[in-house]
Write a protein that holds these residues in place. Sequence first.
Motif, PDB file in Angstrom:
ATOM      1  N   LEU A  15      -6.890  15.932  -1.146  1.00  0.00           N
ATOM      2  CA  LEU A  15      -5.535  15.534  -0.797  1.00  0.00           C
ATOM      3  C   LEU A  15      -5.033  14.556  -1.857  1.00  0.00           C
ATOM      4  CD1 LEU A  15      -5.993  14.851   3.027  1.00  0.00           C
ATOM      5  CD2 LEU A  15      -4.916  16.823   1.953  1.00  0.00           C
ATOM      6  N   PRO A  16      -4.032  14.944  -2.609  1.00  0.00           N
ATOM      7  CA  PRO A  16      -3.509  14.023  -3.618  1.00  0.00           C
ATOM      8  C   PRO A  16      -2.846  12.822  -2.952  1.00  0.00           C
ATOM      9  CG  PRO A  16      -2.126  15.963  -3.467  1.00  0.00           C
ATOM     10  CD  PRO A  16      -3.313  16.199  -2.588  1.00  0.00           C
ATOM     11  N   HIS A  17      -2.829  11.708  -3.649  1.00  0.00           N
ATOM     12  CA  HIS A  17      -2.221  10.501  -3.110  1.00  0.00           C
ATOM     13  C   HIS A  17      -0.718  10.585  -3.328  1.00  0.00           C
ATOM     14  CE1 HIS A  17      -6.389   9.056  -4.070  1.00  0.00           C
ATOM     15  NE2 HIS A  17      -6.301   8.922  -2.784  1.00  0.00           N
ATOM     16  N   THR A  18       0.004  10.875  -2.281  1.00  0.00           N
ATOM     17  CA  THR A  18       1.453  10.974  -2.375  1.00  0.00           C
ATOM     18  C   THR A  18       2.066   9.580  -2.400  1.00  0.00           C
ATOM     19  OG1 THR A  18       1.715  11.054   0.013  1.00  0.00           O
ATOM     20  CG2 THR A  18       1.437  13.165  -1.127  1.00  0.00           C
ATOM     21  N   LEU A  19       3.338   9.526  -2.682  1.00  0.00           N
ATOM     22  CA  LEU A  19       4.029   8.250  -2.726  1.00  0.00           C
ATOM     23  C   LEU A  19       4.004   7.570  -1.362  1.00  0.00           C
ATOM     24  CD1 LEU A  19       5.616   6.322  -4.475  1.00  0.00           C
ATOM     25  CD2 LEU A  19       7.675   7.566  -3.866  1.00  0.00           C
ATOM     26  N   ALA A  20       4.128   8.338  -0.292  1.00  0.00           N
ATOM     27  CA  ALA A  20       4.110   7.764   1.057  1.00  0.00           C
ATOM     28  C   ALA A  20       2.757   7.114   1.361  1.00  0.00           C
ATOM     29  CB  ALA A  20       4.419   8.839   2.088  1.00  0.00           C
ATOM     30  N   ILE A  21       1.672   7.735   0.905  1.00  0.00           N
ATOM     31  CA  ILE A  21       0.341   7.163   1.113  1.00  0.00           C
ATOM     32  C   ILE A  21       0.206   5.860   0.342  1.00  0.00           C
ATOM     33  CG2 ILE A  21      -2.120   7.495   0.624  1.00  0.00           C
ATOM     34  CD1 ILE A  21      -1.697  10.457   1.279  1.00  0.00           C
ATOM     35  N   ARG A  22       0.684   5.852  -0.891  1.00  0.00           N
ATOM     36  CA  ARG A  22       0.597   4.629  -1.703  1.00  0.00           C
ATOM     37  C   ARG A  22       1.428   3.502  -1.105  1.00  0.00           C
ATOM     38  NH1 ARG A  22      -0.367   5.893  -7.829  1.00  0.00           N
ATOM     39  NH2 ARG A  22      -1.498   7.823  -7.635  1.00  0.00           N
ATOM     40  N   ILE A  23       2.608   3.821  -0.613  1.00  0.00           N
ATOM     41  CA  ILE A  23       3.461   2.800  -0.001  1.00  0.00           C
ATOM     42  C   ILE A  23       2.803   2.255   1.259  1.00  0.00           C
ATOM     43  CG2 ILE A  23       5.654   2.443   1.208  1.00  0.00           C
ATOM     44  CD1 ILE A  23       6.906   4.351  -0.857  1.00  0.00           C
ATOM     45  N   GLY A  24       2.221   3.126   2.062  1.00  0.00           N
ATOM     46  CA  GLY A  24       1.517   2.678   3.260  1.00  0.00           C
ATOM     47  C   GLY A  24       0.341   1.777   2.934  1.00  0.00           C
ATOM     48  N   ALA A  25      -0.379   2.111   1.884  1.00  0.00           N
ATOM     49  CA  ALA A  25      -1.522   1.287   1.475  1.00  0.00           C
ATOM     50  C   ALA A  25      -1.063  -0.090   1.011  1.00  0.00           C
ATOM     51  CB  ALA A  25      -2.303   1.989   0.366  1.00  0.00           C
ATOM     52  N   VAL A  26       0.006  -0.139   0.250  1.00  0.00           N
ATOM     53  CA  VAL A  26       0.522  -1.423  -0.235  1.00  0.00           C
ATOM     54  C   VAL A  26       1.028  -2.268   0.924  1.00  0.00           C
ATOM     55  CG1 VAL A  26       2.359  -2.494  -1.600  1.00  0.00           C
ATOM     56  CG2 VAL A  26       1.038  -0.612  -2.554  1.00  0.00           C
ATOM     57  N   ASN A  27       1.729  -1.643   1.859  1.00  0.00           N
ATOM     58  CA  ASN A  27       2.225  -2.401   3.013  1.00  0.00           C
ATOM     59  C   ASN A  27       1.081  -2.968   3.846  1.00  0.00           C
ATOM     60  OD1 ASN A  27       4.901  -2.035   2.382  1.00  0.00           O
ATOM     61  ND2 ASN A  27       5.099  -0.182   3.610  1.00  0.00           N
ATOM     62  N   LEU A  28       0.025  -2.180   4.035  1.00  0.00           N
ATOM     63  CA  LEU A  28      -1.126  -2.676   4.783  1.00  0.00           C
ATOM     64  C   LEU A  28      -1.796  -3.833   4.045  1.00  0.00           C
ATOM     65  CD1 LEU A  28      -3.070  -2.409   7.180  1.00  0.00           C
ATOM     66  CD2 LEU A  28      -4.375  -0.770   5.812  1.00  0.00           C
ATOM     67  N   TYR A  29      -1.912  -3.719   2.731  1.00  0.00           N
ATOM     68  CA  TYR A  29      -2.519  -4.797   1.950  1.00  0.00           C
ATOM     69  C   TYR A  29      -1.674  -6.067   2.031  1.00  0.00           C
ATOM     70  CZ  TYR A  29      -4.317  -7.535  -1.893  1.00  0.00           C
ATOM     71  OH  TYR A  29      -4.840  -8.553  -2.646  1.00  0.00           O
ATOM     72  N   ARG A  30      -0.376  -5.916   1.983  1.00  0.00           N
ATOM     73  CA  ARG A  30       0.500  -7.093   2.071  1.00  0.00           C
ATOM     74  C   ARG A  30       0.398  -7.767   3.432  1.00  0.00           C
ATOM     75  NH1 ARG A  30       5.932  -4.831  -0.931  1.00  0.00           N
ATOM     76  NH2 ARG A  30       5.108  -5.017  -3.064  1.00  0.00           N
ATOM     77  N   ARG A  31       0.194  -6.970   4.478  1.00  0.00           N
ATOM     78  CA  ARG A  31       0.074  -7.545   5.826  1.00  0.00           C
ATOM     79  C   ARG A  31      -1.265  -8.232   6.033  1.00  0.00           C
ATOM     80  NH1 ARG A  31       2.034  -2.471   8.931  1.00  0.00           N
ATOM     81  NH2 ARG A  31      -0.074  -2.010   8.364  1.00  0.00           N
ATOM     82  N   THR A  32      -2.353  -7.617   5.536  1.00  0.00           N
ATOM     83  CA  THR A  32      -3.688  -8.103   5.875  1.00  0.00           C
ATOM     84  C   THR A  32      -4.386  -8.850   4.746  1.00  0.00           C
ATOM     85  OG1 THR A  32      -4.750  -6.066   5.158  1.00  0.00           O
ATOM     86  CG2 THR A  32      -4.039  -6.191   7.465  1.00  0.00           C
ATOM     87  N   SER A  33      -4.007  -8.610   3.503  1.00  0.00           N
ATOM     88  CA  SER A  33      -4.680  -9.163   2.314  1.00  0.00           C
ATOM     89  C   SER A  33      -6.161  -8.811   2.291  1.00  0.00           C
ATOM     90  CB  SER A  33      -4.516 -10.685   2.248  1.00  0.00           C
ATOM     91  OG  SER A  33      -3.158 -11.010   2.103  1.00  0.00           O
ATOM     92  N   ASN A  34      -6.521  -7.677   2.886  1.00  0.00           N
ATOM     93  CA  ASN A  34      -7.904  -7.231   2.942  1.00  0.00           C
ATOM     94  C   ASN A  34      -8.015  -5.926   2.149  1.00  0.00           C
ATOM     95  OD1 ASN A  34     -10.464  -6.363   3.566  1.00  0.00           O
ATOM     96  ND2 ASN A  34     -10.286  -6.807   5.748  1.00  0.00           N
ATOM     97  N   LEU A  35      -8.415  -6.038   0.883  1.00  0.00           N
ATOM     98  CA  LEU A  35      -8.473  -4.867   0.007  1.00  0.00           C
ATOM     99  C   LEU A  35      -9.494  -3.851   0.492  1.00  0.00           C
ATOM    100  CD1 LEU A  35      -7.441  -3.521  -2.533  1.00  0.00           C
ATOM    101  CD2 LEU A  35      -9.158  -4.781  -3.819  1.00  0.00           C
TER     102      LEU A  35
END
Length: 57
Positions: A15-35
């Motif tokens: 499954l290629p990493h679509t833009l929606a997946i990348r945005i979701g990952a960044v938003n989760l990182y910004r919320r939790t700061s847990n890489l």
Amino acid sequence: MDIEAQKSKQNKRYLPHTLAIRIGAVNLYRRTSNLGLVLRRYHISKGVFLEGDVSRG
């Protein structure tokens, strides 16, 4: 393209990493700061996650 390459592209695990997946990952990182959590949940590598980060220096 040989048959093995065609099978790998049709594989459900590919499954290629679509833009929606990348945005979701960044938003989760910004919320939790847990890489580690982000990398596990989205099944991405650290390099893929940080490749668009221009704030690294």
